[in-house]
Design a protein around this motif. Sequence first.
Motif, PDB file in Angstrom:
ATOM      1  N   GLN A 114      32.140  55.632  38.694  1.00 25.29           N
ATOM      2  CA  GLN A 114      31.730  55.962  40.328  1.00 25.29           C
ATOM      3  C   GLN A 114      30.239  56.398  40.135  1.00 25.29           C
ATOM      4  OE1 GLN A 114      34.343  58.541  41.826  1.00 25.29           O
ATOM      5  NE2 GLN A 114      33.758  58.297  44.210  1.00 25.29           N
ATOM      6  N   THR A 115      29.481  55.463  41.159  1.00 21.26           N
ATOM      7  CA  THR A 115      28.132  55.928  41.253  1.00 21.26           C
ATOM      8  C   THR A 115      27.779  55.935  42.869  1.00 21.26           C
ATOM      9  OG1 THR A 115      27.388  53.402  41.375  1.00 21.26           O
ATOM     10  CG2 THR A 115      27.539  54.468  39.243  1.00 21.26           C
ATOM     11  N   GLU A 116      26.634  56.283  43.273  1.00 19.24           N
ATOM     12  CA  GLU A 116      26.305  56.499  44.691  1.00 19.24           C
ATOM     13  C   GLU A 116      26.355  55.470  45.344  1.00 19.24           C
ATOM     14  OE1 GLU A 116      22.678  58.204  44.542  1.00 19.24           O
ATOM     15  OE2 GLU A 116      23.212  60.378  43.889  1.00 19.24           O
ATOM     16  N   SER A 117      25.970  54.226  44.698  1.00 22.36           N
ATOM     17  CA  SER A 117      26.074  53.027  45.572  1.00 22.36           C
ATOM     18  C   SER A 117      27.298  52.329  45.563  1.00 22.36           C
ATOM     19  CB  SER A 117      25.085  52.046  44.773  1.00 22.36           C
ATOM     20  OG  SER A 117      25.250  51.889  43.426  1.00 22.36           O
ATOM     21  N   GLY A 118      28.295  52.685  44.822  1.00 26.93           N
ATOM     22  CA  GLY A 118      29.696  52.205  44.558  1.00 26.93           C
ATOM     23  C   GLY A 118      30.349  52.233  42.975  1.00 26.93           C
ATOM     24  N   TYR A 119      31.263  51.396  42.991  1.00 30.75           N
ATOM     25  CA  TYR A 119      31.858  51.332  41.646  1.00 30.75           C
ATOM     26  C   TYR A 119      31.292  50.214  40.818  1.00 30.75           C
ATOM     27  CZ  TYR A 119      35.385  54.520  43.496  1.00 30.75           C
ATOM     28  OH  TYR A 119      36.124  55.574  44.066  1.00 30.75           O
ATOM     29  N   GLN A 120      31.206  50.656  39.212  1.00 32.43           N
ATOM     30  CA  GLN A 120      30.866  49.777  38.515  1.00 32.43           C
ATOM     31  C   GLN A 120      31.937  49.312  37.363  1.00 32.43           C
ATOM     32  OE1 GLN A 120      26.972  51.726  37.052  1.00 32.43           O
ATOM     33  NE2 GLN A 120      26.096  49.584  37.117  1.00 32.43           N
ATOM     34  N   PRO A 121      32.198  48.029  37.184  1.00 33.05           N
ATOM     35  CA  PRO A 121      33.364  47.571  36.193  1.00 33.05           C
ATOM     36  C   PRO A 121      32.664  47.830  34.980  1.00 33.05           C
ATOM     37  CG  PRO A 121      32.986  45.895  37.939  1.00 33.05           C
ATOM     38  CD  PRO A 121      31.991  46.953  37.834  1.00 33.05           C
ATOM     39  N   VAL A 122      33.513  48.653  33.878  1.00 35.16           N
ATOM     40  CA  VAL A 122      33.102  48.798  32.530  1.00 35.16           C
ATOM     41  C   VAL A 122      34.095  48.050  31.782  1.00 35.16           C
ATOM     42  CG1 VAL A 122      32.519  50.669  30.797  1.00 35.16           C
ATOM     43  CG2 VAL A 122      32.173  51.212  33.430  1.00 35.16           C
ATOM     44  N   LEU A 123      33.232  47.215  30.711  1.00 37.03           N
ATOM     45  CA  LEU A 123      34.224  46.225  30.150  1.00 37.03           C
ATOM     46  C   LEU A 123      34.364  46.827  28.753  1.00 37.03           C
ATOM     47  CD1 LEU A 123      32.043  42.720  30.470  1.00 37.03           C
ATOM     48  CD2 LEU A 123      33.895  43.932  32.110  1.00 37.03           C
ATOM     49  N   GLU A 124      35.283  46.378  28.016  1.00 33.49           N
ATOM     50  CA  GLU A 124      35.764  46.919  26.680  1.00 33.49           C
ATOM     51  C   GLU A 124      34.695  47.007  25.680  1.00 33.49           C
ATOM     52  OE1 GLU A 124      38.452  44.324  24.190  1.00 33.49           O
ATOM     53  OE2 GLU A 124      38.663  43.104  26.005  1.00 33.49           O
ATOM     54  N   ASN A 125      33.790  46.374  25.949  1.00 33.76           N
ATOM     55  CA  ASN A 125      32.553  46.161  24.937  1.00 33.76           C
ATOM     56  C   ASN A 125      31.611  47.223  25.372  1.00 33.76           C
ATOM     57  OD1 ASN A 125      31.603  45.134  27.002  1.00 33.76           O
ATOM     58  ND2 ASN A 125      30.823  43.226  25.975  1.00 33.76           N
ATOM     59  N   GLY A 126      31.943  48.205  26.391  1.00 35.47           N
ATOM     60  CA  GLY A 126      30.866  49.165  26.681  1.00 35.47           C
ATOM     61  C   GLY A 126      29.953  48.582  27.804  1.00 35.47           C
ATOM     62  N   VAL A 127      29.886  47.628  28.208  1.00 41.31           N
ATOM     63  CA  VAL A 127      28.651  47.317  29.131  1.00 41.31           C
ATOM     64  C   VAL A 127      29.166  47.493  30.552  1.00 41.31           C
ATOM     65  CG1 VAL A 127      27.406  45.154  29.851  1.00 41.31           C
ATOM     66  CG2 VAL A 127      28.080  45.447  27.437  1.00 41.31           C
ATOM     67  N   ARG A 128      28.186  47.864  31.451  1.00 43.44           N
ATOM     68  CA  ARG A 128      28.344  48.139  32.755  1.00 43.44           C
ATOM     69  C   ARG A 128      28.108  47.007  33.466  1.00 43.44           C
ATOM     70  NH1 ARG A 128      27.306  54.226  35.191  1.00 43.44           N
ATOM     71  NH2 ARG A 128      28.354  55.308  33.835  1.00 43.44           N
ATOM     72  N   MET A 129      28.931  46.493  34.154  1.00 45.66           N
ATOM     73  CA  MET A 129      28.661  45.173  35.255  1.00 45.66           C
ATOM     74  C   MET A 129      28.033  45.746  36.582  1.00 45.66           C
ATOM     75  SD  MET A 129      29.223  43.103  32.914  1.00 45.66           S
ATOM     76  CE  MET A 129      28.750  41.598  34.130  1.00 45.66           C
ATOM     77  N   PRO A 130      27.549  44.944  37.413  1.00 45.34           N
ATOM     78  CA  PRO A 130      26.883  45.161  38.689  1.00 45.34           C
ATOM     79  C   PRO A 130      27.827  45.903  39.509  1.00 45.34           C
ATOM     80  CG  PRO A 130      26.185  43.020  38.095  1.00 45.34           C
ATOM     81  CD  PRO A 130      27.086  43.332  36.837  1.00 45.34           C
ATOM     82  N   VAL A 131      27.529  46.467  40.400  1.00 41.15           N
ATOM     83  CA  VAL A 131      28.357  47.251  41.467  1.00 41.15           C
ATOM     84  C   VAL A 131      29.238  46.311  42.215  1.00 41.15           C
ATOM     85  CG1 VAL A 131      28.435  48.959  43.185  1.00 41.15           C
ATOM     86  CG2 VAL A 131      26.764  49.321  41.622  1.00 41.15           C
ATOM     87  N   ILE A 132      30.487  46.765  42.479  1.00 46.12           N
ATOM     88  CA  ILE A 132      31.196  45.644  43.388  1.00 46.12           C
ATOM     89  C   ILE A 132      31.809  46.560  44.567  1.00 46.12           C
ATOM     90  CG2 ILE A 132      32.463  44.310  41.414  1.00 46.12           C
ATOM     91  CD1 ILE A 132      34.528  46.014  41.629  1.00 46.12           C
ATOM     92  N   SER A 133      32.172  45.951  45.554  1.00 52.79           N
ATOM     93  CA  SER A 133      32.782  46.832  46.901  1.00 52.79           C
ATOM     94  C   SER A 133      34.020  47.293  46.591  1.00 52.79           C
ATOM     95  CB  SER A 133      32.615  45.671  48.138  1.00 52.79           C
ATOM     96  OG  SER A 133      33.363  44.688  47.888  1.00 52.79           O
ATOM     97  N   GLU A 134      34.535  48.168  47.557  1.00 52.00           N
ATOM     98  CA  GLU A 134      35.732  48.673  47.392  1.00 52.00           C
ATOM     99  C   GLU A 134      36.787  47.644  47.608  1.00 52.00           C
ATOM    100  OE1 GLU A 134      36.369  51.900  49.807  1.00 52.00           O
ATOM    101  OE2 GLU A 134      34.728  53.086  48.900  1.00 52.00           O
ATOM    102  N   SER A 135      36.678  46.661  48.330  1.00 53.81           N
ATOM    103  CA  SER A 135      37.567  45.610  48.465  1.00 53.81           C
ATOM    104  C   SER A 135      37.763  44.745  47.235  1.00 53.81           C
ATOM    105  CB  SER A 135      37.084  44.630  49.703  1.00 53.81           C
ATOM    106  OG  SER A 135      35.650  43.890  49.347  1.00 53.81           O
ATOM    107  N   GLN A 136      36.983  44.730  46.323  1.00 54.12           N
ATOM    108  CA  GLN A 136      37.065  44.107  45.339  1.00 54.12           C
ATOM    109  C   GLN A 136      37.749  44.909  43.886  1.00 54.12           C
ATOM    110  OE1 GLN A 136      32.585  43.035  44.846  1.00 54.12           O
ATOM    111  NE2 GLN A 136      33.501  40.785  44.421  1.00 54.12           N
ATOM    112  N   LEU A 137      38.167  46.206  44.256  1.00 53.67           N
ATOM    113  CA  LEU A 137      38.660  46.841  43.614  1.00 53.67           C
ATOM    114  C   LEU A 137      40.330  46.612  43.377  1.00 53.67           C
ATOM    115  CD1 LEU A 137      37.083  50.410  44.438  1.00 53.67           C
ATOM    116  CD2 LEU A 137      36.606  49.130  42.315  1.00 53.67           C
ATOM    117  N   PRO A 138      40.942  46.619  42.121  1.00 50.70           N
ATOM    118  CA  PRO A 138      42.262  46.402  41.987  1.00 50.70           C
ATOM    119  C   PRO A 138      43.296  47.639  42.705  1.00 50.70           C
ATOM    120  CG  PRO A 138      41.356  47.025  39.944  1.00 50.70           C
ATOM    121  CD  PRO A 138      40.308  47.150  40.934  1.00 50.70           C
ATOM    122  N   GLU A 139      44.217  47.575  42.954  1.00 50.82           N
ATOM    123  CA  GLU A 139      45.398  48.550  43.362  1.00 50.82           C
ATOM    124  C   GLU A 139      45.218  49.900  42.619  1.00 50.82           C
ATOM    125  OE1 GLU A 139      49.790  49.128  45.007  1.00 50.82           O
ATOM    126  OE2 GLU A 139      49.030  47.279  44.416  1.00 50.82           O
TER     127      GLU A 139
END
Length: 426
Positions: free
Chosen positions: A250-275
């Motif tokens: 969780q960041t100020e601009s939104g949520y960043q997916p964190v992969l199992e290799n530890g890499v943070r991907m670009p911020v996504i919108s709340e509508s793209q978040l899973p349940e």
Amino acid sequence: MTKENEMLEPEKSTEKTEWQKRHEEFVARKATKKIEEDKLLTEKKAESLEEEKELSGEEISSEPFEKETQEEPLNEEDATEELEIESELEDIPNEEPEAGLSEITEVKNSSDKNSIDDKLLKQQLKADKKAKRLEQRLQTRPLRLAKVKVASITFVALITIIISGFILSPYSKKKIFNVTGLEHVDRNAILISTGIQKSDYISTVFFKKKSTEQAILAANPWVKQATISYRFPNVFDVTIIENRIIAYAQTESGYQPVLENGVRMPVISESQLPEHFLTVNLTDEKAVQSLVVQLAKLDEKLVANIQVVNPVTDAATKDLILLEVKDGHRIRVPLSQIDVKLPFYVKIAGTLTSPSIIDMEVGIFTTNETIEATMAQEKVEREEAKKKAEEEAKKSEKSAEDGDNSEEGTLENPEETTSQEALSSE
């Protein structure tokens, strides 16, 4: 007659029958013919050996030919030959059937000799047949060898022509790529990362499969594994396995997916978040990467049960974090030991009947909010009592210092005190 038959049979001065004479002439002719054929066969063998030596450049032994002339078990051809020989013998007519009993007796007495001669004659005829077959094989063998050589040269030439024609044709550069296993990565991005051009030959792509797979991995952080396989004539199957999303930072601009290799991907919108997802509220980039890498090693059901990860700032352990799980429990565990201690939660949670706090900071024990509040209140009271004691100690020290200073002043100025006393008396 043989010597043995001469000893056994009584001497007879009777003349030979016409049949016996013709039989002896037949045997003599066969023997003469056999000698001539053997001589001719020997010459032909020598010629064929020389021809084969010239063709193959190797010495060929004559032993196989000699072995072929040895006796072998009767097959269908040999049986047929035997019948032919018998028919030939039967065809020899007996011109004097009305001869007397003495002639018949003489024929019977010489039956043993005739039977031996018949056997020898049959063997001779068999040998002649085999010699003819061998001669035919020897005559045709150079031709067979030549045919084999011509066929092999022709086959190699045809293959070379076909391959050359294919390479020169536009089909040698026409490639088809089938990409499977994609969920978050674009197909075009995978194809671009391969570095394969339209002008590349199919053979070039085939021999560079490993380097192409490494290029896909290096260019796409989503890709965990890439495998390229070839299907005739020009199809390449690219199978992709993507890295799992372990948490969302969780960041100020939104949520960043964190992969199992530890890499943070670009911020996504709340509508793209899973349940249901895991939220990480850690600010340190290295701490987030270490957390995700360790969670990727644990059971997926255990990780899916975690909802929020928060830092613990007022603890003696610097890397202590607090995990909130769906069961209502909270877990305190050092970040550096999460992959070792967190698996024990499954056994501990089975014994708990109400929401509790599982402390794994030093050892593993359970508590609850009431106990935590009481312990916090006791801690506050202890700290307040400690502060009061420190303040009283400071006051007593200060008063003691003030008393000491007044006594020292009296001893140092005795004249002033006497003058003050005189003035007060006046």
